[in-house]
Design an enzyme around this catalytic site. Structure first.
Site, mmCIF file in Angstrom:
data_model
loop_
_atom_site.group_PDB
_atom_site.id
_atom_site.type_symbol
_atom_site.label_atom_id
_atom_site.label_comp_id
_atom_site.label_asym_id
_atom_site.label_seq_id
_atom_site.Cartn_x
_atom_site.Cartn_y
_atom_site.Cartn_z
ATOM 1 N N GLU A 48 0.844 -1.199 0.000
ATOM 2 C CA GLU A 48 0.000 0.000 0.000
ATOM 3 C C GLU A 48 0.875 1.244 0.000
ATOM 4 O O GLU A 48 1.734 1.406 0.864
ATOM 5 C CB GLU A 48 -0.915 0.009 1.231
ATOM 6 C CG GLU A 48 -1.764 1.265 1.370
ATOM 7 C CD GLU A 48 -2.656 1.512 0.161
ATOM 8 O OE1 GLU A 48 -2.444 2.554 -0.501
ATOM 9 O OE2 GLU A 48 -3.524 0.670 -0.125
ATOM 10 N N GLY A 54 -8.119 2.085 1.245
ATOM 11 C CA GLY A 54 -8.632 2.421 -0.067
ATOM 12 C C GLY A 54 -9.549 3.628 -0.121
ATOM 13 O O GLY A 54 -9.782 4.329 0.867
ATOM 14 N N HIS A 459 -48.638 -0.479 2.588
ATOM 15 C CA HIS A 459 -49.341 0.785 2.330
ATOM 16 C C HIS A 459 -49.385 1.595 3.616
ATOM 17 O O HIS A 459 -49.690 1.056 4.670
ATOM 18 C CB HIS A 459 -50.760 0.516 1.838
ATOM 19 C CG HIS A 459 -51.559 1.767 1.640
ATOM 20 N ND1 HIS A 459 -51.378 2.590 0.543
ATOM 21 C CD2 HIS A 459 -52.515 2.339 2.412
ATOM 22 C CE1 HIS A 459 -52.209 3.615 0.638
ATOM 23 N NE2 HIS A 459 -52.916 3.487 1.769
#
Length: 478
Positions: A48, A54, A459
């Site tokens: 890295e 990331g 609903h």
């Protein structure tokens, strides 16, 4: 029991004899998840060069949505009078918002790094990797020196980074990108955003919602032009009502303002000039491949720089794989995670490869109003000559839309003549939640009628807007 790992600081430096690994992973975004129990007792190198974890964790999906939420709260308060509620925003404590967000994210990133530094089987190299041959790497360590590696298999998962137009790079004026703007110390009174894509749209909402005057300079005649035409047109109309949007316009020149330190003057192609207390460049992202020396390893790339992979995540070089933004058609974390799961399997099951399935990729833009989409746009279907039925259902025509007094939201369903769902596009309150109910039916090949009538819909919940749109393509007369 396998040996404990070593960190880059303890790895041999400037040793010309390569260290050999069973697996080398370049990038710690979704690539970090490749270290599964299958690698117990084997040697894995993790490399890295930037912040551990990331894009999504550190400068992308997660922090931006954590900024979107307080912007939503502030905007809701300012608009509350339409519902008979008199509320106001006394102030916005930007540093408190920022510190709350990164006070949570930064320890996760640091914890992930510490875990890999001392976890089983992994040797972590903090530095920038470059290929010196197929499955051969040299890592320039961040703290000086270098180390050479070889591996039976290599996964390239280096992600992407912001595109910087030459005009901005050469102007010598201060600017920010999505990678840096969330860390600023104070809210600017005026924000100048260059770009008309999803990153620009999200940051326009964040900063405007927190009280900043936002100007958006958009090269095209619409914002979010890659989306379905109805979505793009209607969102552009909504954006113009909220922000100062300069459509069909480009920045021709940038210079530091004479009025105050840190201010930027932009001369636009329409002859006007715009001043910003902060310049935010949102002109897209590109794969992070420049320093990898891919040609040295013979790894093929697309014209836009992406690493070329097949449906299994393999490059053209035996034993070299790629996933995420560096190779994918989609710059989306959930796509990268899906690809990582597939590649994780394929790395250890070479005789039972699984393909990546990206037929129905959902995506959302967390702007105002929110947007979510999956499948084909109407324009794509027209271009392909594909027959379809279409129904646009307004939020305002369902009960929950009445409750919100909604004036902008809608759901658009595109279905084949046999009823199979081809595309669903939603703009409005919690669009990402409304859309999700359409993703699995699309993957399963269900028809609009099966989805609409094969289940009960609560609903008067908001997903009724999707139900009614589905019913509209089943029976256009109703």
């Amino acid at each position: 029991m396998s040996a404990r790992s070593t960190s880059a600081e303890r790895a041999p430096v400037d040793d010309r004899t390569p260290q050999h690994f069973d697996l080398a992973i370049i990038g710690t975004g979704s690539g970090n998840s490749l270290v599964t129990p299958d690698w117990e007792g084997k040697r894995v190198a993790i490399i890295e060069s930037g912040t551990f974890g990331g894009t999504c964790l550190n400068v992308g999906c997660i922090p931006t949505k954590m900024f979107v939420y307080p912007a939503e709260i502030a905007t809701a308060a300012l608009e509350s009078s339409r519902y008979g509620v008199d509320a106001h925003v006394e102030g916005v404590r930007w540093r408190d918002i920022r510190d709350r967000i990164f006070g949570r994210i930064d320890p996760i990133s640091e914890g992930g790094k510490r875990y890999r530094m001392v976890g089983r089987n992994t040797t972590t190299f903090l530095g920038r990797a470059a290929f010196t041959g197929p499955r051969e790497l040299e890592v320039a360590l961040n703290d000086g020196g270098s180390v050479r590696l070889t591996a039976d298999q290599v996964v390239v998962a280096t992600g992407s980074h912001p595109v910087l137009p030459a005009l901005v790079r050469e102007a010598g004026v201060p600017f920010h990108t999505s990678d840096t703007v969330m860390r600023i110390d104070d809210l600017p009174p005026r924000l100048l955003i260059v770009g008309g894509g999803y990153i620009a749209a999200e940051f326009a909402h964040v900063f405007a919602g927190l009280g900043v005057d936002v100007t958006l300079v958009v090269r095209g005649e619409r914002i979010l032009r890659h989306l379905d035409g109805d979505v793009s047109r209607r969102f552009t109309e909504a954006a113009v009502r909220q922000w100062d949007v300069r459509l069909g316009t480009e920045v021709c020149a940038l210079r530091a303002s004479d009025v105050g330190e840190g201010l930027v003057d932009a001369h636009l192609s329409d002859g006007s000039d715009v001043e910003g207390a902060l310049l935010l460049v949102c002109t897209g992202r590109e794969p992070s491949v420049a320093d990898l020396d891919l040609p040295v390893a013979g790894i093929a790339q697309h014209a836009d720089g992406r690493v070329a992979v097949d449906e299994y995540g393999r490059t053209n070089v035996e034993g070299v794989w790629a996933l995420g933004d560096v190779s994918s058609d989609y710059q989306l974390k959930h796509v990268a995670n899906h690809e990582a799961r597939i590649v994780a399997h394929n790395l250890v099951h070479r005789d039972d490869l699984r393909p990546v399935d990206e037929r129905f990729v959902p995506a959302a833009v967390f702007t105002r109003p929110q947007i979510a989409t999956v499948g084909a746009t109407q324009e794509e279907l027209d271009a392909a000559g594909t027959g379809y039925r279409v129904k646009v259902q307004e939020y305002a025509d369902v009960a929950y839309g009445w409750a919100m007094e909604d004036t902008v939201g809608f759901c658009k369903v595109l279905a084949a003549p046999d009823g199979r769902l081809l595309g669903v596009h939603v703009m409005g309150h919690e669009a990402s939640i409304v859309l999700q109910s359409a993703v699995l039916p699309m993957k399963l090949g269900l028809t609009a009628e099966e989805v609409a009538r094969g289940q009960m819909w609560i609903h008067p919940a908001l997903p009724e807007v999707l139900e009614n749109a589905l019913l509209g393509v089943v029976d256009p007369e109703n």
